[in-house]
Design a protein around this motif. Structure first.
Motif, PDB file in Angstrom:
ATOM      1  N   LEU A  81       0.841  -1.196   0.000  1.00 49.99           N
ATOM      2  CA  LEU A  81       0.000   0.000   0.000  1.00 49.99           C
ATOM      3  C   LEU A  81       0.877   1.246   0.000  1.00 49.99           C
ATOM      4  N   SER A  82       0.626   2.129  -0.934  1.00 49.75           N
ATOM      5  CA  SER A  82       1.371   3.382  -1.030  1.00 49.75           C
ATOM      6  C   SER A  82       0.390   4.544  -1.033  1.00 49.75           C
ATOM      7  N   GLU A  83       0.601   5.481  -0.123  1.00 50.79           N
ATOM      8  CA  GLU A  83      -0.298   6.629   0.004  1.00 50.79           C
ATOM      9  C   GLU A  83      -0.211   7.524  -1.217  1.00 50.79           C
ATOM     10  N   ARG A  84      -1.364   8.057  -1.641  1.00 51.75           N
ATOM     11  CA  ARG A  84      -1.435   8.978  -2.772  1.00 51.75           C
ATOM     12  C   ARG A  84      -2.063  10.287  -2.292  1.00 51.75           C
ATOM     13  N   SER A  85      -1.588  11.384  -2.863  1.00 51.63           N
ATOM     14  CA  SER A  85      -2.122  12.702  -2.480  1.00 51.63           C
ATOM     15  C   SER A  85      -3.299  13.126  -3.342  1.00 51.63           C
ATOM     16  N   ASP A  86      -3.573  12.367  -4.437  1.00 57.76           N
ATOM     17  CA  ASP A  86      -4.630  12.794  -5.362  1.00 57.76           C
ATOM     18  C   ASP A  86      -5.995  12.202  -5.026  1.00 57.76           C
ATOM     19  N   GLY A  87      -6.078  11.405  -3.947  1.00 54.07           N
ATOM     20  CA  GLY A  87      -7.361  10.859  -3.525  1.00 54.07           C
ATOM     21  C   GLY A  87      -7.828   9.642  -4.300  1.00 54.07           C
ATOM     22  N   GLN A  88      -7.043   9.192  -5.284  1.00 54.00           N
ATOM     23  CA  GLN A  88      -7.452   8.076  -6.135  1.00 54.00           C
ATOM     24  C   GLN A  88      -7.112   6.719  -5.497  1.00 54.00           C
ATOM     25  N   ILE A  89      -7.905   5.696  -5.850  1.00 58.27           N
ATOM     26  CA  ILE A  89      -7.594   4.307  -5.495  1.00 58.27           C
ATOM     27  C   ILE A  89      -7.141   3.613  -6.772  1.00 58.27           C
ATOM     28  N   VAL A  90      -5.906   3.136  -6.759  1.00 61.33           N
ATOM     29  CA  VAL A  90      -5.317   2.533  -7.960  1.00 61.33           C
ATOM     30  C   VAL A  90      -4.863   1.115  -7.637  1.00 61.33           C
ATOM     31  N   ILE A  91      -5.334   0.143  -8.427  1.00 67.51           N
ATOM     32  CA  ILE A  91      -4.930  -1.256  -8.275  1.00 67.51           C
ATOM     33  C   ILE A  91      -3.821  -1.559  -9.281  1.00 67.51           C
ATOM     34  N   ILE A  92      -2.730  -2.141  -8.789  1.00 65.71           N
ATOM     35  CA  ILE A  92      -1.610  -2.519  -9.650  1.00 65.71           C
ATOM     36  C   ILE A  92      -1.405  -4.025  -9.515  1.00 65.71           C
ATOM     37  N   SER A  93      -1.544  -4.739 -10.627  1.00 67.08           N
ATOM     38  CA  SER A  93      -1.311  -6.180 -10.615  1.00 67.08           C
ATOM     39  C   SER A  93      -0.849  -6.617 -11.991  1.00 67.08           C
ATOM     40  N   HIS A  94       0.076  -7.578 -12.004  1.00 64.33           N
ATOM     41  CA  HIS A  94       0.559  -8.097 -13.285  1.00 64.33           C
ATOM     42  C   HIS A  94      -0.119  -9.407 -13.648  1.00 64.33           C
ATOM     43  N   ASN A  95      -1.162  -9.768 -12.885  1.00 62.68           N
ATOM     44  CA  ASN A  95      -1.928 -10.966 -13.175  1.00 62.68           C
ATOM     45  C   ASN A  95      -3.172 -10.564 -13.973  1.00 62.68           C
ATOM     46  N   ARG A  96      -3.300 -11.112 -15.168  1.00 66.34           N
ATOM     47  CA  ARG A  96      -4.389 -10.675 -16.063  1.00 66.34           C
ATOM     48  C   ARG A  96      -5.771 -11.069 -15.558  1.00 66.34           C
ATOM     49  N   TYR A  97      -5.818 -11.984 -14.585  1.00 64.57           N
ATOM     50  CA  TYR A  97      -7.110 -12.399 -14.041  1.00 64.57           C
ATOM     51  C   TYR A  97      -7.555 -11.546 -12.850  1.00 64.57           C
ATOM     52  N   VAL A  98      -6.732 -10.587 -12.451  1.00 64.86           N
ATOM     53  CA  VAL A  98      -7.060  -9.726 -11.319  1.00 64.86           C
ATOM     54  C   VAL A  98      -7.608  -8.406 -11.847  1.00 64.86           C
ATOM     55  N   PRO A  99      -8.879  -8.081 -11.579  1.00 65.42           N
ATOM     56  CA  PRO A  99      -9.434  -6.812 -12.078  1.00 65.42           C
ATOM     57  C   PRO A  99      -8.763  -5.617 -11.409  1.00 65.42           C
ATOM     58  N   ASP A 100      -8.626  -4.523 -12.158  1.00 62.82           N
ATOM     59  CA  ASP A 100      -7.957  -3.334 -11.618  1.00 62.82           C
ATOM     60  C   ASP A 100      -8.948  -2.192 -11.393  1.00 62.82           C
ATOM     61  N   ASP A 101     -10.224  -2.560 -11.216  1.00 62.64           N
ATOM     62  CA  ASP A 101     -11.253  -1.538 -11.020  1.00 62.64           C
ATOM     63  C   ASP A 101     -12.125  -1.919  -9.821  1.00 62.64           C
ATOM     64  N   SER A 102     -13.330  -1.386  -9.756  1.00 61.05           N
ATOM     65  CA  SER A 102     -14.187  -1.579  -8.592  1.00 61.05           C
ATOM     66  C   SER A 102     -14.672  -3.015  -8.411  1.00 61.05           C
ATOM     67  N   ARG A 103     -14.412  -3.891  -9.373  1.00 60.44           N
ATOM     68  CA  ARG A 103     -14.736  -5.310  -9.186  1.00 60.44           C
ATOM     69  C   ARG A 103     -13.772  -5.972  -8.207  1.00 60.44           C
ATOM     70  N   ASN A 104     -12.601  -5.379  -8.040  1.00 63.06           N
ATOM     71  CA  ASN A 104     -11.581  -5.940  -7.159  1.00 63.06           C
ATOM     72  C   ASN A 104     -11.979  -5.712  -5.696  1.00 63.06           C
ATOM     73  N   LEU A 105     -11.937  -6.771  -4.883  1.00 58.58           N
ATOM     74  CA  LEU A 105     -12.372  -6.648  -3.489  1.00 58.58           C
ATOM     75  C   LEU A 105     -11.447  -5.753  -2.676  1.00 58.58           C
ATOM     76  N   ALA A 106     -10.165  -5.715  -3.008  1.00 57.29           N
ATOM     77  CA  ALA A 106      -9.250  -4.804  -2.324  1.00 57.29           C
ATOM     78  C   ALA A 106      -9.627  -3.351  -2.624  1.00 57.29           C
ATOM     79  N   TYR A 107      -9.993  -3.066  -3.867  1.00 63.59           N
ATOM     80  CA  TYR A 107     -10.491  -1.740  -4.237  1.00 63.59           C
ATOM     81  C   TYR A 107     -11.725  -1.399  -3.414  1.00 63.59           C
TER      82      TYR A 107
END
Length: 289
Positions: free
Chosen positions: A43-69
């Protein structure tokens, strides 16, 4: 500021479904245990208020479908957090495997953001929030070994299981949990002895534990996916003391005590299954230290 959290997988030593509830969920009674196969959440803090998912696994969604998001979004809204976060997910737990990988990622995100954003929440408070994200998230917040009831969100800690190896194998298929539950016929199943498993764990009785494993969802998944039944048969032939499917599948695990037999099962499965792991169960509950 950056922070690391481990997100361990879980297995079900016993899983029973009692009935379908008026809210559409199923009433369950199950014994869950975390294992030392874990994703890594950074987890890395951001100053812009955004939630960003970073994953190199193509089966991991990088949007609001992701449970971590969803976990980050829920905390951010509920506690009026202005800062954002980048969530980097390094997957070690197979996706769609019946091992609660996504739920554990969400639970690790809750624990980590509690520290990163200095929210001061207790583990119980985080677990209650986790229940809003998914049924398994509550258990994953706590970890360890537990009896889970309700739709899975009522969690009671129990002692660690007897010391043993867990050999996991996941075939190259995914299983839809919804499909499995939709095809479950509770009028025509053999219910596992969850209370017997509880007794085995409380008495630290390995032989009793291996005799009491059971998963009512196998009645569906083994018919829909013959690959799962094949792995179960092979594990038994290789000498596992007990073999069971975890969750709705498709991952199968075998329980053994001795290193030599663990290696034999592991090597035998590697001959026809790409994703094979030999791990221990994690007996202790998480802390917020």
């Amino acid at each position: 500021m950056r922070l690391l959290e481990k997100a361990p997988a879980k297995i079900n030593l016993s899983l029973d479904v009692l009935n379908k509830r008026p809210d559409g969920y199923h009433e369950v009674k199950m014994i869950m245990a975390t294992i030392d196969l874990a994703d890594r959440i950074e987890l890395s803090e951001r100053s812009d208020g955004q939630i960003v998912i970073i994953s190199h696994n193509r089966y991991v969604p990088d949007d609001s479908r992701n449970l971590a998001y969803q976990a980050a979004s829920l905390l951010k809204q509920r506690f009026n957090v202005n800062k954002g976060v980048s969530i980097s997910i390094t997957k070690m737990i197979p996706v769609a495997a019946g091992l609660a990988g996504g739920s554990s990622d969400a639970a690790a995100t809750l624990r980590g953001l509690n520290k990163l954003w200095r929210l001061g929440l207790t583990l119980d408070e985080l677990a209650t929030i986790g229940a809003e994200i998914g049924s398994d998230v509550t258990f994953c917040v706590y970890g360890g070994t537990a009896l889970a009831t309700g739709r899975g969100e009522i969690v009671k800690q129990i002692p660690p299981p007897p010391h043993s190896w867990i050999v996991l194998a996941k075939p190259t298929i995914g299983v839809s949990t919804a499909e499995v539950y939709n095809n479950l016929d509770l009028s025509n199943v053999t219910h596992p002895d969850v209370n017997g498993m509880l007794q085995a764990i409380h008495e630290n009785d390995y032989d009793l534990m291996t005799s009491k494993v059971g998963n009512v969802l196998e009645s569906v998944t083994l018919k829909l996916y013959p690959e799962v039944a094949h792995i179960k048969d092979q594990m038994k032939k290789f000498g596992a003391d007990a073999v069971l499917m975890s969750g709705s599948g498709p991952t199968v695990f075998g329980i053994v005590q001795h290193d030599s037999r663990m290696h034999r099962i592991y090597n035998g499965l590697r001959g026809f299954c790409d994703q094979v792991f030999a791990v221990r169960m994690i007996g202790e509950r998480n802390t917020l230290d």
